[in-house]
Design a protein around this motif. Structure first.
Motif, PDB file in Angstrom:
ATOM      1  N   MET A 105       4.183   7.032  -1.486  1.00  0.00           N
ATOM      2  CA  MET A 105       5.103   8.146  -1.707  1.00  0.00           C
ATOM      3  C   MET A 105       6.472   7.717  -2.206  1.00  0.00           C
ATOM      4  O   MET A 105       6.993   8.294  -3.153  1.00  0.00           O
ATOM      5  CB  MET A 105       5.293   8.954  -0.422  1.00  0.00           C
ATOM      6  CG  MET A 105       4.104   9.769   0.012  1.00  0.00           C
ATOM      7  SD  MET A 105       3.102  10.367  -1.323  1.00  0.00           S
ATOM      8  CE  MET A 105       4.167  11.560  -2.024  1.00  0.00           C
ATOM      9  N   ASN A 159      -5.114  -8.311   5.079  1.00  0.00           N
ATOM     10  CA  ASN A 159      -5.417  -7.948   6.465  1.00  0.00           C
ATOM     11  C   ASN A 159      -6.298  -8.979   7.134  1.00  0.00           C
ATOM     12  O   ASN A 159      -6.118  -9.289   8.316  1.00  0.00           O
ATOM     13  CB  ASN A 159      -6.084  -6.561   6.509  1.00  0.00           C
ATOM     14  CG  ASN A 159      -5.100  -5.470   6.165  1.00  0.00           C
ATOM     15  OD1 ASN A 159      -3.910  -5.622   6.395  1.00  0.00           O
ATOM     16  ND2 ASN A 159      -5.592  -4.388   5.600  1.00  0.00           N
ATOM     17  N   GLY A 175       0.779  -1.228   0.000  1.00  0.00           N
ATOM     18  CA  GLY A 175       0.000   0.000   0.000  1.00  0.00           C
ATOM     19  C   GLY A 175       0.813   1.281   0.000  1.00  0.00           C
ATOM     20  O   GLY A 175       0.247   2.363  -0.015  1.00  0.00           O
ATOM     21  N   GLY A 214      -6.487  -0.591   7.624  1.00  0.00           N
ATOM     22  CA  GLY A 214      -5.390  -1.152   6.853  1.00  0.00           C
ATOM     23  C   GLY A 214      -5.424  -0.810   5.378  1.00  0.00           C
ATOM     24  O   GLY A 214      -4.564  -1.229   4.617  1.00  0.00           O
ATOM     25  N   VAL A 215      -6.439  -0.045   4.958  1.00  0.00           N
ATOM     26  CA  VAL A 215      -6.555   0.301   3.543  1.00  0.00           C
ATOM     27  C   VAL A 215      -5.461   1.308   3.169  1.00  0.00           C
ATOM     28  O   VAL A 215      -5.202   2.223   3.931  1.00  0.00           O
ATOM     29  CB  VAL A 215      -7.960   0.900   3.286  1.00  0.00           C
ATOM     30  CG1 VAL A 215      -8.004   1.637   1.992  1.00  0.00           C
ATOM     31  CG2 VAL A 215      -8.994  -0.196   3.337  1.00  0.00           C
ATOM     32  N   PRO A 216      -4.816   1.162   2.010  1.00  0.00           N
ATOM     33  CA  PRO A 216      -3.768   2.120   1.622  1.00  0.00           C
ATOM     34  C   PRO A 216      -4.330   3.532   1.563  1.00  0.00           C
ATOM     35  O   PRO A 216      -5.458   3.745   1.127  1.00  0.00           O
ATOM     36  CB  PRO A 216      -3.347   1.656   0.225  1.00  0.00           C
ATOM     37  CG  PRO A 216      -3.788   0.259   0.114  1.00  0.00           C
ATOM     38  CD  PRO A 216      -4.958   0.091   1.003  1.00  0.00           C
ATOM     39  N   SER A 217      -3.531   4.497   1.973  1.00  0.00           N
ATOM     40  CA  SER A 217      -4.054   5.851   2.131  1.00  0.00           C
ATOM     41  C   SER A 217      -4.532   6.441   0.812  1.00  0.00           C
ATOM     42  O   SER A 217      -5.419   7.283   0.801  1.00  0.00           O
ATOM     43  CB  SER A 217      -3.014   6.759   2.766  1.00  0.00           C
ATOM     44  OG  SER A 217      -1.802   6.664   2.067  1.00  0.00           O
ATOM     45  N   ILE A 218      -3.980   5.995  -0.310  1.00  0.00           N
ATOM     46  CA  ILE A 218      -4.377   6.608  -1.564  1.00  0.00           C
ATOM     47  C   ILE A 218      -5.823   6.261  -1.915  1.00  0.00           C
ATOM     48  O   ILE A 218      -6.496   7.015  -2.618  1.00  0.00           O
ATOM     49  CB  ILE A 218      -3.404   6.218  -2.698  1.00  0.00           C
ATOM     50  CG1 ILE A 218      -3.668   7.117  -3.896  1.00  0.00           C
ATOM     51  CG2 ILE A 218      -3.537   4.758  -3.067  1.00  0.00           C
ATOM     52  CD1 ILE A 218      -2.500   7.311  -4.777  1.00  0.00           C
ATOM     53  N   VAL A 219      -6.322   5.153  -1.405  1.00  0.00           N
ATOM     54  CA  VAL A 219      -7.722   4.806  -1.661  1.00  0.00           C
ATOM     55  C   VAL A 219      -8.638   5.836  -1.004  1.00  0.00           C
ATOM     56  O   VAL A 219      -9.714   6.147  -1.525  1.00  0.00           O
ATOM     57  CB  VAL A 219      -8.028   3.379  -1.154  1.00  0.00           C
ATOM     58  CG1 VAL A 219      -9.486   3.031  -1.354  1.00  0.00           C
ATOM     59  CG2 VAL A 219      -7.166   2.380  -1.898  1.00  0.00           C
ATOM     60  N   TYR A 220      -8.201   6.389   0.137  1.00  0.00           N
ATOM     61  CA  TYR A 220      -8.984   7.452   0.766  1.00  0.00           C
ATOM     62  C   TYR A 220      -9.010   8.687  -0.113  1.00  0.00           C
ATOM     63  O   TYR A 220      -9.939   9.476  -0.057  1.00  0.00           O
ATOM     64  CB  TYR A 220      -8.410   7.798   2.142  1.00  0.00           C
ATOM     65  CG  TYR A 220      -8.754   6.772   3.169  1.00  0.00           C
ATOM     66  CD1 TYR A 220      -7.821   5.817   3.568  1.00  0.00           C
ATOM     67  CD2 TYR A 220     -10.015   6.726   3.739  1.00  0.00           C
ATOM     68  CE1 TYR A 220      -8.149   4.860   4.493  1.00  0.00           C
ATOM     69  CE2 TYR A 220     -10.337   5.773   4.667  1.00  0.00           C
ATOM     70  CZ  TYR A 220      -9.411   4.843   5.043  1.00  0.00           C
ATOM     71  OH  TYR A 220      -9.725   3.886   5.959  1.00  0.00           O
ATOM     72  N   THR A 274       0.435  12.403   2.527  1.00  0.00           N
ATOM     73  CA  THR A 274       0.313  13.198   1.308  1.00  0.00           C
ATOM     74  C   THR A 274      -0.526  12.514   0.249  1.00  0.00           C
ATOM     75  O   THR A 274      -1.255  13.163  -0.489  1.00  0.00           O
ATOM     76  CB  THR A 274       1.687  13.420   0.655  1.00  0.00           C
ATOM     77  OG1 THR A 274       2.643  13.599   1.653  1.00  0.00           O
ATOM     78  CG2 THR A 274       1.658  14.577  -0.285  1.00  0.00           C
ATOM     79  N   ALA A 275      -0.396  11.213   0.131  1.00  0.00           N
ATOM     80  CA  ALA A 275      -0.977  10.497  -1.009  1.00  0.00           C
ATOM     81  C   ALA A 275      -2.456  10.819  -1.243  1.00  0.00           C
ATOM     82  O   ALA A 275      -2.842  11.112  -2.372  1.00  0.00           O
ATOM     83  CB  ALA A 275      -0.770   8.996  -0.838  1.00  0.00           C
TER      84      ALA A 275
END
Lengths: 310, 342, 311
Positions: free
Chosen positions: A232, A296, A229, C129-135, C231-232
């Motif tokens: 950056m 997860n 995930g 646990g979701v990657p921040s870019i999905v937000y 930032t993502a």
């Protein structure tokens, strides 16, 4: 005496209707807050699925197995993107697992209380470093001075440097969760081994670590999920912002799922609407969501198993 | 209860802080329209990453003179900029090529009226890493062999030799890894390069169907960010790419600017060769302004006025690009005064 | 009877060999080595950043902290980005904390242990646990496009969209840390309150929440630190990648509508320039950012130590 009226009745305890109404209102507002978390999940999933379907309808399915990921040229090779993700995550695990597990075993089995107090903060500090900082580090040091020195044929933007950076970010997570798992192993197990004359290395490797297997597996899966995930570091140093051909060469630029999404955002976030190039963002997002969700859930299952057997 | 009360205090204090911060700043704004100080509207500029340094300088100076104006300048690419512009989301679109027919149609459909203003000159600079010293001059045939649609899959410079010789290039490249870092399809530089280097005409002559002729190979590292392109060239020994002149020139000797032979000998990109047009890959830079918004937005009007004024247009040379000749500057200025008058 | 398993066999072989435990020592050194490797990485990273960044800070000091973005390295500063981050942190505090704490209170105190409650709890854990870019995608869909139809906000994304996106990102973490804090309060406290006739809300308000407050505070401070460093997701909601000016922003409304940046985003922009002067600016920005994070984490730890009660 038996028929005397009780001093306090149930009605007294229940309180006035105003009090009860207030209770219900407050309970209701908390319930709404909890429900919001479901709403958020629902919105994420629905918008991902909706736009992903719209994307799939717009494209020719053969574009999904094209030679590379070039959204603007109608090439949407999912294989390229996910192979890139797994190369970066794989390199990251090659760093995070030895460092993380090693640190965890040392802190849990070997370190004295004083050594632990001095050394544990190293892991905690590493955990607090934001990914942009590691990305900067990858740009200014890892890529030119480490990867390009070791492998002169490497280009400046390459997947290996990204993998190393992501590994640095995953190490504290693996270390912390693994250490928790190791410390949860009952002391009696160790004492039993020592009592039979085993030395520390033997106890650690043949007794404690096997006993903490579920927790350690959970740690590795969590670290892998984090690596998958990460955005950056990949955006800054893996290259491939406009797209990438299918590659397994870690010494060259490549594209990962998160990188593809970020690239579509930075280069194209303005190109909204129904263009296939932009909607591929949602498609990749959906796949990424599903992959991290699966990781997860699996990790949580291992944690539950650890709790049961520990 | 001590901690609950403390929490309430912290919450109250932070709310007070926001209100105070928001209200205290600039409470003495002069009235709008006063000389050089009071404009407080919004200006949104987006588009070409080549023109970005110019627009950014203009915006910074304008912002210093008009601290209350809300301005934003971005550079995702000429093509992307036009999409936003023709949806009415931006006020000014920077462009390193002229608007294309499909984009014009999109603007017409959305009812967007605009004026095209030429503001500067640029020369697309083809670069390689200084370590790649055998490459000093390339002609259009070479460019086609290295960048064109038929070069897909060439992983070494030497791979392009055969094709180069076929289309009239010099074709004696060394056997070094060919890693290309260049703008992608969102970029006006991409489109200009294809036209100026004649990639499309050579492709059609080579039998490529017309709808695929005006494209470069797809297997290179593309980036909308010109700084990333520079970094990619500087960081790899035999890299190749192209970018707007200002970006390359500012790197000095960290990149090698390749001379281009357009049929009249090898010409090095420089302010003079771009200005007099002897550099084959010279082109104009434009801004497109939404004239409907100008009518209602004083700040936008003042911004473009400033852009075209002598101090504003000096940003072009300050950003290391080339100024347009004064007769063309006058043409832009009169186009603007007609547009803002209507 | 000694069980004949791998353990006994391994131990037996250990007992039988009489040499010095070289392999054991080697093993211990290897383990210590991995810790030391982590330390070396940490030191190298900080050294690189401080070496590049301190000159900028010592030469320009406050000017760097106050100035906004600029094409000239000598005039560019992190001030505008700091202000943007600050406003977004406030938005996160105002939006995410009440909702997050409220949700956690419901899940821990009110809800019965049904499949629905467990589903919500699992859902929250997965969201964390979701990657921040999905937000960022959520932010784009909800807080830029949808919000634009309701409120007249900047089309390309504004401080409000950025702040709301970060709020959603941080929400699961707030829920989880608050839940854990609430769970650590012993049942006896609640039962005592019920015993004297308190309603559930009165118990929570006067007994459970104050007892769990240190843990909740620590958790919220840590989630603020997380929001500060992200930032993502902002990339997708229109954070500035070039120049911007918030234009004085003398009303909250104008401020929330303005173009914006955040500290990590400004660092990203500067990092991508090949000019070494900008790399130094990026490093200086990182030094500022790490200092703030250190302070915030320090506050969290201090709060935890000061108010923590052992049950």
């Amino acid at each position: 005496m038996a028929s005397a009226k009780p001093i306090v009745t149930a009605a007294d305890l229940r309180g006035g209707s105003a009090r009860r109404r207030r209770e219900t209102a407050i309970r209701g507002s908390f319930a709404i807050a909890a429900g919001l978390s479901i709403v958020i999940s629902a919105i994420i999933i629905l918008s991902l699925i909706g736009n992903a379907i719209s994307f799939l309808r717009q494209i020719d399915l053969s574009w999904l197995v094209a030679g590379g990921w070039f959204p603007r040229s109608d090439q949407f090779s999912i294989a390229t993107v996910f192979v890139g993700t797994f190369i970066v995550a794989g390199v990251a695990m090659l760093i995070a697992v030895p460092l993380g597990l090693g640190a965890a075993i040392y802190l849990s089995e070997y370190a004295s209380a004083r050594a632990r107090r001095t050394l544990k903060p190293v892991i905690e500090l590493l955990a607090g470093i934001p990914s942009i900082v590691v990305g900067f580090f990858a740009l200014t040091l890892i890529s030119p001075d480490i990867v390009q020195r070791l492998f002169p044929s490497a280009t400046f933007f390459n997947l290996l440097a990204a993998g190393i950076g992501v590994g640095i970010l995953s190490t504290p997570l693996v270390a912390t969760v693994a250490e928790d798992a190791l410390r949860a192993v009952p002391q009696s197990l160790r004492e039993g081994a020592y009592g039979l004359g085993a030395r520390r290395r033997l106890t650690s490797t043949r007794v404690v670590v096997p006993a903490a297997t579920s927790g350690i597996v959970a740690a590795v899966i969590l670290g892998f999920s984090r690596a998958v995930g990460e955005t950056m570091v990949v955006l800054m140093v893996a290259g491939g912002t406009g797209g990438s051909s299918f590659t397994i060469n870690a010494l060259g630029p490549g594209q990962t799922a998160t990188g593809a999404m970020a690239a579509l955002a930075v280069g194209t976030d303005q190109v909204k609407g129904s263009s296939a190039a932009f909607q591929s963002l949602f498609f990749v997002g959906l796949l990424l969501f599903v992959v991290t969700f699966a990781l997860n859930v699996t990790s949580a299952r291992f944690v539950r198993r650890a709790r049961r057997h520990g | 209860m001590r901690t609950t009360r403390q929490r309430k205090l912290v919450l109250a204090a932070s709310i007070l802080a926001i209100v105070a911060a928001a209200c205290s700043s600039k409470s003495d704004t002069s009235s709008p329209g006063s000389a050089g100080g009071g404009l407080s509207g919004t200006v949104a500029v987006s588009g070409s990453s080549t023109v970005l340094p110019i627009s950014q300088l203009v915006a910074e100076n304008f912002s210093n003179a008009n601290p209350d104006a809300q301005i934003s300048v971005d550079g995702p690419g000429t093509g992307d900029g036009f999409v936003l512009f023709c949806e009415g989301k931006t006020d000014i679109s920077d462009a390193s090529r002229q608007i294309e027919p499909e984009e014009k149609k999109a603007c017409d459909k959305a009812g967007i009226h605009y004026v095209e203003l030429e503001i500067g000159l640029d020369g697309i600079t083809v670069m390689t890493n200084p370590a790649n010293s055998s490459i000093t001059c390339l002609n259009k045939g070479d460019l086609y062999a290295l960048f064109g649609p038929q070069s897909e899959g060439f992983k070494s410079w030497a791979d392009a030799n055969a094709l180069a010789q076929k289309v009239g290039g010099t074709g004696n490249f060394p056997d070094e890894p060919l890693s290309i870092v260049a703008p992608g399809q969102e970029s006006g530089t991409y489109d200009s390069f294809i036209t100026l280097a004649g990639i499309d005409t050579t492709a059609i002559a080579q039998g490529i169907p017309e709808d695929k002729a005006a494209a470069l190979r797809t297997d290179y590292q593309s980036s909308p960010n010109d700084s990333v392109i520079i970094q990619g060239i500087e960081g790899s020994n035999s890299a190749l790419g192209f970018v707007g002149f200002a970006y390359a020139d500012q790197q000095g000797s960290a990149v090698t600017k390749i001379e281009i032979d357009g049929g009249d000998g090898c010409v090095e990109p420089s302010a003079s060769t771009i200005s007099d047009g002897t550099y084959p890959l010279s082109r104009s830079l434009y801004i497109y302004v939404n004239t409907d918004k100008v009518a209602t937005n004083d700040t936008l009007k003042a911004f473009v006025d400033y852009y075209l004024s002598d101090t504003g247009i000096a940003s072009v040379t300050a950003a290391d690009y080339v100024a347009i000749p004064s007769d063309r500057l006058d043409a832009s200025r009169s186009a603007w005064s007609t547009a803002e008058g209507s | 009877m000694i069980a004949r398993d791998a353990t006994a066999a391994a131990v037996g072989s250990g007992l039988r060999s009489g040499k010095r435990d070289w392999s054991g020592r080697l093993f211990a050194s290897a383990l210590l080595g991995s810790l030391l490797a982590a330390l070396v990485i940490l030191v190298a990273l900080l050294w690189e950043v401080v070496a590049k960044g301190m000159p900028v800070l010592t030469e320009r000091g406050v000017d760097f902290l106050a100035a906004g973005p600029s094409s000239l390295p000598a005039e560019a500063g992190i001030g505008a980005a700091l202000a943007g981050s600050f406003v977004m942190i406030i938005i996160v505090t105002v939006v995410a904390f009440p909702i997050g704490i409220g949700a956690a209170v419901y899940l821990e105190e009110y809800a019965r242990d049904t499949w629905l409650t467990r589903a919500i709890a699992t859902n929250v854990r997965n969201l964390a646990g979701v990657p921040s870019i999905v937000y960022g995608i959520l932010g784009l869909v909800l807080f830029v496009e949808a919000l634009n139809r309701v409120v007249d906000i900047r089309d390309l994304g504004s401080l409000l969209s950025g702040g709301l996106t970060l709020s959603v990102l941080v929400l699961p973490i707030v829920i989880i840390t608050t839940s854990e804090a609430l769970r650590s309060v012993p049942r006896s406290l609640r039962e005592a309150a019920f015993g004297v006739g308190a309603t559930r809300w009165e118990t929570i308000r006067y007994h459970v929440l104050p007892a769990a407050a240190p843990g909740i505070l620590t958790g919220t401070v840590l989630s603020l630190a997380r929001a500060f460093g992200e930032t993502a997701p902002l990339l997708l909601v229109g954070v500035s990648t070039g120049f911007f000016s918030t234009g004085g922003a003398d009303t909250i409304e104008r401020l929330l509508r303005s173009p914006y940046s955040a500290v990590p985003m400004q660092i990203l922009n500067w990092s991508l320039f090949p000019n070494p002067a900008f790399k130094s600016l990026a490093a200086a920005g990182i030094v500022v950012m790490m200092t703030i994070l250190l302070l915030v984490n320090g506050v969290a730890i201090w709060l935890r130590n000061r108010y923590e009660r052992a049950w």
